[in-house]
Design a protein around this motif. Structure first.
Motif, PDB file in Angstrom:
ATOM      1  N   GLY A  62     -15.734  -5.410  69.782  1.00 26.80           N
ATOM      2  CA  GLY A  62     -16.521  -6.609  70.038  1.00 26.80           C
ATOM      3  C   GLY A  62     -15.815  -7.674  70.847  1.00 26.80           C
ATOM      4  O   GLY A  62     -16.368  -8.731  71.106  1.00 26.80           O
TER       5      GLY A  62
ATOM      6  N   THR B 218     -21.053  -6.806  82.029  1.00 28.74           N
ATOM      7  CA  THR B 218     -22.378  -6.518  82.559  1.00 28.74           C
ATOM      8  C   THR B 218     -22.225  -5.638  83.787  1.00 28.74           C
ATOM      9  O   THR B 218     -21.434  -5.936  84.684  1.00 28.74           O
ATOM     10  CB  THR B 218     -23.127  -7.816  82.920  1.00 28.74           C
ATOM     11  OG1 THR B 218     -23.217  -8.624  81.741  1.00 28.74           O
ATOM     12  CG2 THR B 218     -24.517  -7.516  83.423  1.00 28.74           C
TER      13      THR B 218
ATOM     14  N   THR C 250     -20.783  -0.272  72.894  1.00 27.69           N
ATOM     15  CA  THR C 250     -22.150  -0.448  72.419  1.00 27.69           C
ATOM     16  C   THR C 250     -22.944  -1.142  73.518  1.00 27.69           C
ATOM     17  O   THR C 250     -22.405  -1.978  74.245  1.00 27.69           O
ATOM     18  CB  THR C 250     -22.215  -1.288  71.129  1.00 27.69           C
ATOM     19  OG1 THR C 250     -21.621  -2.563  71.375  1.00 27.69           O
ATOM     20  CG2 THR C 250     -21.485  -0.602  69.986  1.00 27.69           C
ATOM     21  N   VAL C 251     -24.191  -0.765  73.632  1.00 28.11           N
ATOM     22  CA  VAL C 251     -25.080  -1.388  74.606  1.00 28.11           C
ATOM     23  C   VAL C 251     -25.844  -2.481  73.876  1.00 28.11           C
ATOM     24  O   VAL C 251     -26.527  -2.226  72.888  1.00 28.11           O
ATOM     25  CB  VAL C 251     -26.065  -0.362  75.216  1.00 28.11           C
ATOM     26  CG1 VAL C 251     -27.036  -1.033  76.168  1.00 28.11           C
ATOM     27  CG2 VAL C 251     -25.292   0.744  75.917  1.00 28.11           C
ATOM     28  N   SER C 252     -25.720  -3.717  74.343  1.00 24.14           N
ATOM     29  CA  SER C 252     -26.383  -4.825  73.668  1.00 24.14           C
ATOM     30  C   SER C 252     -27.637  -5.296  74.402  1.00 24.14           C
ATOM     31  O   SER C 252     -28.470  -5.981  73.816  1.00 24.14           O
ATOM     32  CB  SER C 252     -25.417  -5.996  73.476  1.00 24.14           C
ATOM     33  OG  SER C 252     -24.857  -6.389  74.712  1.00 24.14           O
ATOM     34  N   ARG C 253     -27.778  -4.915  75.682  1.00 22.94           N
ATOM     35  CA  ARG C 253     -28.958  -5.369  76.421  1.00 22.94           C
ATOM     36  C   ARG C 253     -29.135  -4.509  77.671  1.00 22.94           C
ATOM     37  O   ARG C 253     -28.173  -4.146  78.333  1.00 22.94           O
ATOM     38  CB  ARG C 253     -28.784  -6.826  76.805  1.00 22.94           C
ATOM     39  CG  ARG C 253     -29.977  -7.437  77.474  1.00 22.94           C
ATOM     40  CD  ARG C 253     -29.718  -8.915  77.801  1.00 22.94           C
ATOM     41  NE  ARG C 253     -30.850  -9.472  78.471  1.00 22.94           N
ATOM     42  CZ  ARG C 253     -31.769 -10.228  77.899  1.00 22.94           C
ATOM     43  NH1 ARG C 253     -31.647 -10.541  76.633  1.00 22.94           N
ATOM     44  NH2 ARG C 253     -32.779 -10.691  78.576  1.00 22.94           N
TER      45      ARG C 253
ATOM     46  N   LYS D  23     -16.800  -7.987  76.632  1.00 27.14           N
ATOM     47  CA  LYS D  23     -18.209  -7.924  77.012  1.00 27.14           C
ATOM     48  C   LYS D  23     -18.263  -7.776  78.530  1.00 27.14           C
ATOM     49  O   LYS D  23     -17.515  -8.433  79.251  1.00 27.14           O
ATOM     50  CB  LYS D  23     -18.904  -9.208  76.579  1.00 27.14           C
ATOM     51  CG  LYS D  23     -20.382  -9.226  76.758  1.00 27.14           C
ATOM     52  CD  LYS D  23     -20.895 -10.571  76.261  1.00 27.14           C
ATOM     53  CE  LYS D  23     -22.328 -10.491  75.886  1.00 27.14           C
ATOM     54  NZ  LYS D  23     -22.826 -11.765  75.357  1.00 27.14           N
TER      55      LYS D  23
ATOM     56  N   GLU E  58     -25.703  -4.612  79.603  1.00 30.27           N
ATOM     57  CA  GLU E  58     -24.654  -5.399  78.953  1.00 30.27           C
ATOM     58  C   GLU E  58     -24.016  -4.532  77.883  1.00 30.27           C
ATOM     59  O   GLU E  58     -24.708  -4.036  76.989  1.00 30.27           O
ATOM     60  CB  GLU E  58     -25.245  -6.659  78.336  1.00 30.27           C
ATOM     61  CG  GLU E  58     -24.216  -7.617  77.796  1.00 30.27           C
ATOM     62  CD  GLU E  58     -24.857  -8.894  77.306  1.00 30.27           C
ATOM     63  OE1 GLU E  58     -24.920  -9.070  76.067  1.00 30.27           O
ATOM     64  OE2 GLU E  58     -25.304  -9.699  78.145  1.00 30.27           O
ATOM     65  N   ILE E  59     -22.705  -4.339  78.000  1.00 26.64           N
ATOM     66  CA  ILE E  59     -21.980  -3.496  77.042  1.00 26.64           C
ATOM     67  C   ILE E  59     -20.875  -4.293  76.374  1.00 26.64           C
ATOM     68  O   ILE E  59     -20.402  -5.290  76.909  1.00 26.64           O
ATOM     69  CB  ILE E  59     -21.389  -2.242  77.715  1.00 26.64           C
ATOM     70  CG1 ILE E  59     -20.402  -2.628  78.822  1.00 26.64           C
ATOM     71  CG2 ILE E  59     -22.481  -1.330  78.243  1.00 26.64           C
ATOM     72  CD1 ILE E  59     -19.623  -1.456  79.376  1.00 26.64           C
ATOM     73  N   ASN E  60     -20.500  -3.842  75.199  1.00 27.09           N
ATOM     74  CA  ASN E  60     -19.427  -4.461  74.425  1.00 27.09           C
ATOM     75  C   ASN E  60     -18.463  -3.370  73.978  1.00 27.09           C
ATOM     76  O   ASN E  60     -18.886  -2.267  73.645  1.00 27.09           O
ATOM     77  CB  ASN E  60     -19.977  -5.163  73.183  1.00 27.09           C
ATOM     78  CG  ASN E  60     -20.970  -6.233  73.532  1.00 27.09           C
ATOM     79  OD1 ASN E  60     -20.645  -7.176  74.228  1.00 27.09           O
ATOM     80  ND2 ASN E  60     -22.200  -6.077  73.087  1.00 27.09           N
ATOM     81  N   SER E  61     -17.176  -3.714  73.956  1.00 25.69           N
ATOM     82  CA  SER E  61     -16.205  -2.776  73.403  1.00 25.69           C
ATOM     83  C   SER E  61     -16.492  -2.616  71.917  1.00 25.69           C
ATOM     84  O   SER E  61     -17.124  -3.462  71.299  1.00 25.69           O
ATOM     85  CB  SER E  61     -14.779  -3.280  73.633  1.00 25.69           C
ATOM     86  OG  SER E  61     -14.593  -4.525  72.995  1.00 25.69           O
ATOM     87  N   LYS E  62     -16.021  -1.530  71.357  1.00 26.07           N
ATOM     88  CA  LYS E  62     -16.301  -1.262  69.949  1.00 26.07           C
ATOM     89  C   LYS E  62     -15.769  -2.353  69.029  1.00 26.07           C
ATOM     90  O   LYS E  62     -16.371  -2.661  68.010  1.00 26.07           O
ATOM     91  CB  LYS E  62     -15.722   0.089  69.559  1.00 26.07           C
ATOM     92  CG  LYS E  62     -16.655   0.828  68.669  1.00 26.07           C
ATOM     93  CD  LYS E  62     -16.278   2.243  68.485  1.00 26.07           C
ATOM     94  CE  LYS E  62     -17.453   2.881  67.797  1.00 26.07           C
ATOM     95  NZ  LYS E  62     -17.676   4.227  68.053  1.00 26.07           N
TER      96      LYS E  62
END
Length: 132
Positions: A43, A48, A14-17, A46, A37-41
């Motif tokens: 969570g 960048t 997921t892209v958080s920023r 994290k 900034e990405i996160n694994s599914k």
């Protein structure tokens, strides 16, 4: 092929920023520099990354959960969508379904329009037009 040219594909993230580090300059056809900034599914991870281009291919999923389909005796699968026959009729013979919520058909705008034509003919004029 694209990987050999430096393109990286990430899935199940997921892209958080997204921030612009450097704007594009029209005079020299330069690309912007972005910070992603990405996160694994799950969570837990994290990360960048910096890049010049970003393609987000989110896909389409039917939104059929918790809308009472089971109360209407309409069979569905949470990941695939509402089950229909070739006449676009659901497991409840009084209910038809079209578009992105339907299982087993391409999720494209023009397909939804064509399916709607079939339903109008079948529901209002008692025809037997088929999806296939």
């Amino acid at each position: 092929v694209l990987e050999s040219e430096g393109v990286t594909f990430l899935s199940s993230v997921t892209v958080s920023r997204v921030d612009t580090i450097r704007a594009a300059v029209d005079d020299d056809d330069s690309l912007p520099l972005l910070s992603i900034e990405i996160n694994s599914k799950d969570g837990e991870t994290k990360q960048t990354l910096e890049c010049e281009c970003l393609l987000v291919a989110a896909g389409r999923r039917p939104n059929v959960d918790n809308i009472g389909l089971e109360n209407a005796n309409v069979q569905y699968d949470s990941n695939r969508g509402v089950v229909i026959n070739d006449l676009a009729r659901t497991t409840n013979p009084d209910i038809y379904a079209v578009g992105d919520c339907v299982s087993g058909v391409p999720r494209l705008t023009h397909m939804s329009g064509e399916m709607a034509k079939v339903v109008v003919q079948n529901a209002l004029f008692d025809d037997d037009w088929k999806i296939s």
